[in-house]
Design a protein around this motif. Structure first.
Motif, PDB file in Angstrom:
ATOM      1  N   ILE A  72       0.832  -1.199   0.000  1.00  0.00           N
ATOM      2  CA  ILE A  72       0.000   0.000   0.000  1.00  0.00           C
ATOM      3  C   ILE A  72       0.868   1.251   0.000  1.00  0.00           C
ATOM      4  O   ILE A  72       0.599   2.218  -0.731  1.00  0.00           O
ATOM      5  N   THR A  73       1.924   1.248   0.793  1.00  0.00           N
ATOM      6  CA  THR A  73       2.846   2.385   0.832  1.00  0.00           C
ATOM      7  C   THR A  73       3.472   2.622  -0.534  1.00  0.00           C
ATOM      8  O   THR A  73       3.606   3.774  -0.986  1.00  0.00           O
ATOM      9  N   GLU A  74       3.834   1.542  -1.206  1.00  0.00           N
ATOM     10  CA  GLU A  74       4.410   1.657  -2.548  1.00  0.00           C
ATOM     11  C   GLU A  74       3.431   2.325  -3.511  1.00  0.00           C
ATOM     12  O   GLU A  74       3.801   3.213  -4.296  1.00  0.00           O
ATOM     13  N   PHE A  75       2.158   1.921  -3.438  1.00  0.00           N
ATOM     14  CA  PHE A  75       1.129   2.487  -4.317  1.00  0.00           C
ATOM     15  C   PHE A  75       0.878   3.959  -3.982  1.00  0.00           C
ATOM     16  O   PHE A  75       0.815   4.823  -4.867  1.00  0.00           O
ATOM     17  N   VAL A  76       0.756   4.263  -2.701  1.00  0.00           N
ATOM     18  CA  VAL A  76       0.493   5.642  -2.278  1.00  0.00           C
ATOM     19  C   VAL A  76       1.664   6.554  -2.651  1.00  0.00           C
ATOM     20  O   VAL A  76       1.471   7.697  -3.075  1.00  0.00           O
ATOM     21  N   ASP A  77       2.882   6.049  -2.514  1.00  0.00           N
ATOM     22  CA  ASP A  77       4.050   6.843  -2.902  1.00  0.00           C
ATOM     23  C   ASP A  77       4.023   7.147  -4.397  1.00  0.00           C
ATOM     24  O   ASP A  77       4.431   8.243  -4.833  1.00  0.00           O
ATOM     25  N   ALA A  78       3.559   6.196  -5.198  1.00  0.00           N
ATOM     26  CA  ALA A  78       3.445   6.424  -6.642  1.00  0.00           C
ATOM     27  C   ALA A  78       2.417   7.510  -6.935  1.00  0.00           C
ATOM     28  O   ALA A  78       2.604   8.343  -7.832  1.00  0.00           O
ATOM     29  N   VAL A  79       1.319   7.516  -6.172  1.00  0.00           N
ATOM     30  CA  VAL A  79       0.311   8.574  -6.322  1.00  0.00           C
ATOM     31  C   VAL A  79       0.925   9.939  -5.992  1.00  0.00           C
ATOM     32  O   VAL A  79       0.685  10.938  -6.691  1.00  0.00           O
ATOM     33  N   SER A  80       1.724   9.989  -4.949  1.00  0.00           N
ATOM     34  CA  SER A  80       2.372  11.250  -4.568  1.00  0.00           C
ATOM     35  C   SER A  80       3.326  11.727  -5.656  1.00  0.00           C
ATOM     36  O   SER A  80       3.389  12.932  -5.953  1.00  0.00           O
ATOM     37  N   ARG A  81       4.088  10.794  -6.251  1.00  0.00           N
ATOM     38  CA  ARG A  81       5.011  11.180  -7.323  1.00  0.00           C
ATOM     39  C   ARG A  81       4.239  11.680  -8.537  1.00  0.00           C
ATOM     40  O   ARG A  81       4.640  12.662  -9.174  1.00  0.00           O
ATOM     41  N   TRP A  82       3.123  11.004  -8.850  1.00  0.00           N
ATOM     42  CA  TRP A  82       2.291  11.459  -9.966  1.00  0.00           C
ATOM     43  C   TRP A  82       1.775  12.876  -9.702  1.00  0.00           C
ATOM     44  O   TRP A  82       1.818  13.728 -10.588  1.00  0.00           O
ATOM     45  N   ASP A  83       1.315  13.133  -8.496  1.00  0.00           N
ATOM     46  CA  ASP A  83       0.786  14.453  -8.169  1.00  0.00           C
ATOM     47  C   ASP A  83       1.874  15.517  -8.260  1.00  0.00           C
ATOM     48  O   ASP A  83       1.644  16.619  -8.761  1.00  0.00           O
ATOM     49  N   ALA A  84       3.079  15.183  -7.785  1.00  0.00           N
ATOM     50  CA  ALA A  84       4.175  16.157  -7.806  1.00  0.00           C
ATOM     51  C   ALA A  84       4.645  16.457  -9.225  1.00  0.00           C
ATOM     52  O   ALA A  84       5.078  17.575  -9.520  1.00  0.00           O
ATOM     53  N   ASP A  85       4.544  15.470 -10.121  1.00  0.00           N
ATOM     54  CA  ASP A  85       5.075  15.615 -11.472  1.00  0.00           C
ATOM     55  C   ASP A  85       4.059  16.144 -12.483  1.00  0.00           C
ATOM     56  O   ASP A  85       4.439  16.510 -13.596  1.00  0.00           O
ATOM     57  N   ARG A  86       2.773  16.159 -12.113  1.00  0.00           N
ATOM     58  CA  ARG A  86       1.770  16.519 -13.111  1.00  0.00           C
ATOM     59  C   ARG A  86       1.894  17.985 -13.526  1.00  0.00           C
ATOM     60  O   ARG A  86       2.339  18.827 -12.741  1.00  0.00           O
ATOM     61  N   GLU A  87       1.511  18.259 -14.756  1.00  0.00           N
ATOM     62  CA  GLU A  87       1.579  19.616 -15.307  1.00  0.00           C
ATOM     63  C   GLU A  87       0.391  20.428 -14.793  1.00  0.00           C
ATOM     64  O   GLU A  87      -0.763  20.081 -15.046  1.00  0.00           O
ATOM     65  N   THR A  88       0.668  21.494 -14.089  1.00  0.00           N
ATOM     66  CA  THR A  88      -0.379  22.309 -13.495  1.00  0.00           C
ATOM     67  C   THR A  88      -1.365  22.798 -14.555  1.00  0.00           C
ATOM     68  O   THR A  88      -0.972  23.371 -15.565  1.00  0.00           O
ATOM     69  N   GLY A  89      -2.629  22.524 -14.323  1.00  0.00           N
ATOM     70  CA  GLY A  89      -3.682  22.989 -15.214  1.00  0.00           C
ATOM     71  C   GLY A  89      -4.042  22.049 -16.340  1.00  0.00           C
ATOM     72  O   GLY A  89      -5.114  22.183 -16.929  1.00  0.00           O
ATOM     73  N   ASN A  90      -3.168  21.093 -16.645  1.00  0.00           N
ATOM     74  CA  ASN A  90      -3.444  20.171 -17.747  1.00  0.00           C
ATOM     75  C   ASN A  90      -4.157  18.939 -17.184  1.00  0.00           C
ATOM     76  O   ASN A  90      -3.551  17.892 -16.963  1.00  0.00           O
TER      77      ASN A  90
END
Length: 203
Positions: A72-90
């Motif tokens: 679960i931690t591995e999955f949640v960490d991936a969600v955090s990385r996705w959120d940090a890397d996403r292009e603002t507004g897109n």
């Protein structure tokens, strides 16, 4: 008359012994399947008594839950990385990247997760998915949802509950229909959450 004394028996630190138990449990689950592994087998693999296993863990379920947490931690960490890397507004690209990330983790060749998919482990699978979804939704609420809300009006009520149903449903859909197109999954997310994919500022 001379006497000899045995060298003192070396005992391992509690954290080291606990890690050995967890590692042995993880290995046995991967080798034989969750349903087939007993506490006796875990103790034998580590080279300790059953009583020592129970000193660290109240029952077998506690060991299973600990291994759940790793995944679960591995999955949640991936969600955090996705959120940090996403292009603002897109929003559209963020949705597509999120779907790709979900697929990657659901398809991961991990024997423990594959074993949970067997009918005899249905109860364990449901427990694992429930905890995973709740952890993912909790992370999304304090990252992506808050960022989106700063730039757009959230059109849904009961945000946490809607996200729970959505994530749970996406996991089931991808597992049951692995060839479903990413764009279909993106459309499901967009329509369920009433997302404004055209507005670019802020989120």
């Amino acid at each position: 008359m001379s006497t000899t004394t045995s060298p003192p028996r070396l005992s391992k630190q509690p954290d080291e012994r606990r890690d050995e138990i967890v590692d042995a449990t993880r290995a046995l689950f991967a080798e034989r399947g969750v349903a087939k592994v007993s506490v006796t087998e875990i103790a034998k693999r580590v080279g300790v008594t059953r009583g020592l296993i129970y000193h660290y863990f109240p029952d077998r379920d506690a060991l299973i839950d600990l291994i759940f947490e790793d995944h679960i931690t591995e999955f949640v960490d991936a969600v955090s990385r996705w959120d940090a890397d996403r292009e603002t507004g897109n929003v559209q690209k963020a949705l597509l990247d999120c779907v790709v990330m979900f697929r990657h983790h659901l398809r991961a060749k991990d024997m423990f997760r594959q074993d949970l998919g067997h009918p005899e482990n249905a109860g364990l699978y449901n427990r694992f998915v429930d905890r995973a979804v709740r952890a993912i939704v909790d992370r999304l609420r304090v990252t992506t949802v808050e960022a989106y809300a700063r730039a757009h009006h959230i059109e849904i009520e009961h945000v946490g509950e809607v996200f729970y149903v959505l994530v749970y449903g996406l996991i089931g859909l991808v597992r049951s229909t692995p060839d479903i197109e990413d764009q279909v999954l993106v459309a499901i997310v967009r329509q369920t959450l009433h997302l404004d994919v055209g507005a670019r500022p802020g989120a």
